[in-house]
Design a protein around this motif. Structure first.
Motif: not given
Length: 302
Positions: A16-37
């Motif tokens: 019943g707990f919504r951990a992800l809520n219509m999440l969008d994320m785009n990570v480009e090839k060859g990038s270093i993507y930091g996920l923060v929260g």
């Protein structure tokens, strides 16, 4: 553009707990993507989806255009290191190395031998008897030897000493620049992310609130130190999006979101004695962006 990692409209609930809520994320090839929260934002949950450990209730997750779940071909190319990296309890370093060689087709024995000089851990030692930092060294030694196209890291450098952290980061950056490896990294150490990431996504309550190149993200929020003959007038608050203000002695500290040229013009109309624009760190941007959503950061000194 086809992204190496694409997350679109992903929803995931647990009891019943919504951990992800219509999440969008785009990570480009060859990038270093930091996920923060903040804690509980959903960072580890989405990482477990991208590695194929979980499936979403709804939405789409692809790596290089393909679904990861139950896809052995893609999982050969996507490797991850979590804070609690898994290993067999009775295995030695050598046992785990042989296991990785059997599982991953691209395991590069020559590279493994070259990196052995850096990590210097005896293959006969049982992994469970190693310190946390040494276990992390084993994890990076094996994972980078598999030549992954996508490397996913969840609090990966915890337990490592500063010298080893720097050496491992150099290995990762080298793989990104030379092989085009894509890296997704989640860490509470925002200063560390700032040193290596070129893109950042800020996630809050299971949704993506900001996703930008790091330079663009830091360029949208500004810190000004201003000295006036008197206090900041109400008219400035009406003209500018002031996220935070404080005063130490005669110096007003202002955190302002907007275009620098417009901010400079509005402040100069007040004929300030001093007006200085100071670069914000990623940590400060994170604090003030979430603060704008009502996240509680009482006691933070600007």
């Amino acid at each position: 553009m086809r992204f190496m990692i694409n997350v679109k409209g992903v929803v995931k609930s647990f009891d019943g707990f919504r951990a992800l809520n219509m999440l969008d994320m785009n990570v480009e090839k060859g990038s270093i993507y930091g996920l923060v929260g903040p804690n509980g934002a959903g960072k580890t949950t989405i990482i477990n989806h991208i590695t194929g450990a979980l499936t979403p209730d709804s939405g789409i997750i692809t790596v290089d255009g393909e679904s990861v779940y139950d896809n052995e071909k893609i999982k050969q190319r996507v490797l991850s290191i979590a804070d609690d990296w898994y290993y067999y309890g009775s295995f030695t370093v050598g046992d785990m190395t042989r296991f990785y060689k059997r599982i991953y087709n691209n395991f590069n024995a020559e590279r493994y031998m070259r990196m052995a000089e850096l990590f210097s851990i005896e293959e006969k030692r049982q992994i469970r008897r190693l310190s946390k930092g040494m276990k992390k060294q084993v994890a990076f030694h094996l994972t980078l030897s598999c030549m992954p196209d996508v490397l996913i890291l969840d609090e990966p450098l915890d337990g490592l000493d500063p010298v080893m952290r720097k050496q491992i980061l150099n290995l990762i950056i080298n793989d990104v620049s030379e092989r085009g490896m894509t890296v997704l990294v989640s860490s509470h150490n925002l200063r560390e992310l700032e040193d290596i990431c070129d893109h950042v996504g800020i996630i809050h309550r299971g949704s993506m609130i900001i996703e930008k190149p790091l330079d663009d993200l830091k360029g949208s929020v500004h810190k000004y130190q201003v000295v006036l003959n008197g206090d900041i007038p109400e008219s400035l608050y009406k003209k500018l999006n002031i996220l935070h203000s404080s005063k130490i002695g005669s110096v007003h500290n202002l955190i302002i979101k907007g275009v620098p040229e417009e901010i400079n013009y509005a402040i100069k109309e007040l004929n300030p004695l001093i007006c200085e624009n100071i670069s914000l760190t990623l940590e400060e941007v994170f604090i003030y962006e979430l603060g704008g959503l009502g996240y509680d950061f009482k006691g933070i000194i600007v």
